[in-house]
Design a protein around this motif. Structure first.
Motif, PDB file in Angstrom:
ATOM      1  N   GLU A  84       0.677  -1.353   0.031  1.00  0.00           N
ATOM      2  CA  GLU A  84      -0.039  -0.018  -0.002  1.00  0.00           C
ATOM      3  C   GLU A  84       0.812   1.246  -0.144  1.00  0.00           C
ATOM      4  O   GLU A  84       0.645   2.310  -0.802  1.00  0.00           O
ATOM      5  N   HIS A  85       1.825   1.382   1.005  1.00  0.00           N
ATOM      6  CA  HIS A  85       2.656   2.696   1.068  1.00  0.00           C
ATOM      7  C   HIS A  85       3.459   2.627  -0.233  1.00  0.00           C
ATOM      8  O   HIS A  85       3.554   3.892  -0.791  1.00  0.00           O
ATOM      9  N   ASP A  88       0.861   3.970  -3.208  1.00  0.00           N
ATOM     10  CA  ASP A  88       0.628   5.357  -2.766  1.00  0.00           C
ATOM     11  C   ASP A  88       1.533   6.363  -2.923  1.00  0.00           C
ATOM     12  O   ASP A  88       1.217   7.360  -3.656  1.00  0.00           O
ATOM     13  N   THR A  89       2.636   6.123  -2.664  1.00  0.00           N
ATOM     14  CA  THR A  89       3.966   7.113  -3.114  1.00  0.00           C
ATOM     15  C   THR A  89       4.080   7.185  -4.548  1.00  0.00           C
ATOM     16  O   THR A  89       4.348   8.024  -5.116  1.00  0.00           O
ATOM     17  N   LYS A  92       1.488   9.235  -6.191  1.00  0.00           N
ATOM     18  CA  LYS A  92       1.761  10.511  -6.101  1.00  0.00           C
ATOM     19  C   LYS A  92       2.797  11.284  -6.834  1.00  0.00           C
ATOM     20  O   LYS A  92       2.635  12.355  -7.373  1.00  0.00           O
ATOM     21  N   TYR A 113      -4.691  -0.175  -7.235  1.00  0.00           N
ATOM     22  CA  TYR A 113      -4.261   0.865  -6.584  1.00  0.00           C
ATOM     23  C   TYR A 113      -4.518   2.243  -7.281  1.00  0.00           C
ATOM     24  O   TYR A 113      -4.025   2.238  -8.625  1.00  0.00           O
ATOM     25  N   SER A 114      -5.127   3.142  -6.788  1.00  0.00           N
ATOM     26  CA  SER A 114      -5.399   4.333  -7.254  1.00  0.00           C
ATOM     27  C   SER A 114      -5.875   5.509  -6.134  1.00  0.00           C
ATOM     28  O   SER A 114      -6.165   4.974  -4.971  1.00  0.00           O
ATOM     29  N   LEU A 115      -5.345   6.776  -6.396  1.00  0.00           N
ATOM     30  CA  LEU A 115      -5.624   7.929  -5.487  1.00  0.00           C
ATOM     31  C   LEU A 115      -7.028   8.120  -5.653  1.00  0.00           C
ATOM     32  O   LEU A 115      -7.610   8.756  -6.365  1.00  0.00           O
ATOM     33  N   ASP A 116      -7.697   8.127  -4.428  1.00  0.00           N
ATOM     34  CA  ASP A 116      -9.067   8.761  -4.032  1.00  0.00           C
ATOM     35  C   ASP A 116     -10.031   8.298  -5.199  1.00  0.00           C
ATOM     36  O   ASP A 116     -11.143   8.779  -5.321  1.00  0.00           O
TER      37      ASP A 116
END
Length: 260
Positions: A84-85, A88-89, A92, A113-116
């Protein structure tokens, strides 16, 4: 009444005049033909140079994404709860990447995995992953641009790069959905001559991206992509239109330059 005959001098003058007019006409025709051929050669040279730059830029971008795919594939050997980390990085620092998805052998979505953005509870058709294509391209493929259909209320225009992975018992394919904004912004800025432009198509003649895409969808413009797909890379003249074609290395895409 006796007709007045032309004198020898008059005949010679008329003959010389006709010869001079004929020579001038031939010279003008030759000049116009040479000038037209020169314009075509210059346009072809300009088109080849521009298309070469386009294929180099697109190839570089896709090559960068292939390197990213290798990094992602290597990360998948870690347990899923520890990823996850990292993702997430990664998302970004790479805003052009909309999502990273993982699939099993049958094409079932295992992770996203996707942001928001949340995956739909029911995905009727996943336009980012076509399992049948992987029977043909075992090493993966680059999709045509499409509307991403995985998310609830979010429909970005993306290109998907899919590669096989050996990350465990179930995870067999990793896919990265890339926003088309970078490629579209670049292609939109390409000009060839005064009114020329560039677009991308695949080897089957399907348009990948066109700067006048809205006109194509509205039926106000068309491209003879089927005929272009049958041509080898190179420069071609069709009446007043000049086409320059070049393949993008490492993909199923070609850049097409059009000038008038």
């Amino acid at each position: 009444m006796k007709k007045k005959s032309l004198s020898m001098n008059q005949i010679m003058i008329l003959s010389l005049t006709a010869i001079v007019v004929g020579i001038l006409g031939c010279a003008i025709a030759f000049f116009l033909r040479t000038y037209q051929q020169s314009l075509i050669r210059n346009a072809q040279t300009d088109g080849r140079r521009t298309i070469s730059q386009v294929t180099s830029t697109v190839d570089s971008y896709l090559g960068d994404m292939n390197n990213v795919m290798e990094i992602l594939a290597s990360e998948l050997v870690t347990p899923s709860e520890d990823r996850e980390h990292f993702f997430d990085t990664f998302l970004k620092i790479r805003p052009d990447v909309v999502a990273v998805t993982i699939y099993d052998e049958t094409g079932h979505l295992m992770s996203c995995y996707s942001l928001d953005h949340e995956v739909r509870p029911v995905v009727l058709e996943n336009l980012s992953f076509d399992r049948t294509m992987l029977d043909i391209y075992q090493e993966g493929y680059v999709s045509a641009p499409h509307v991403m259909s995985l998310f609830e209320g979010y429909y970005p225009w993306v290109v998907t790069i899919i590669r096989p992975v050996d990350a465990g018992k179930w995870e067999k394919w990793v896919a990265v959905d890339i926003s088309c904004s970078n490629i579209s912004s670049y292609i939109n800025g390409i000009g060839i001559g005064q009114r020329g432009y560039c677009f991308l198509e695949d080897m089957q003649g399907n348009i990948v991206y066109h700067p006048q895409q809205q006109l194509l969808y509205a039926g106000l413009k068309s491209e003879n992509t089927e005929a272009l797909a049958a041509l080898e890379d190179g420069a071609y003249s069709d009446d007043t239109v000049i086409y320059c074609l070049a393949s993008v290395e490492g993909s199923d895409w070609r850049a097409v330059g059009v000038s008038y």
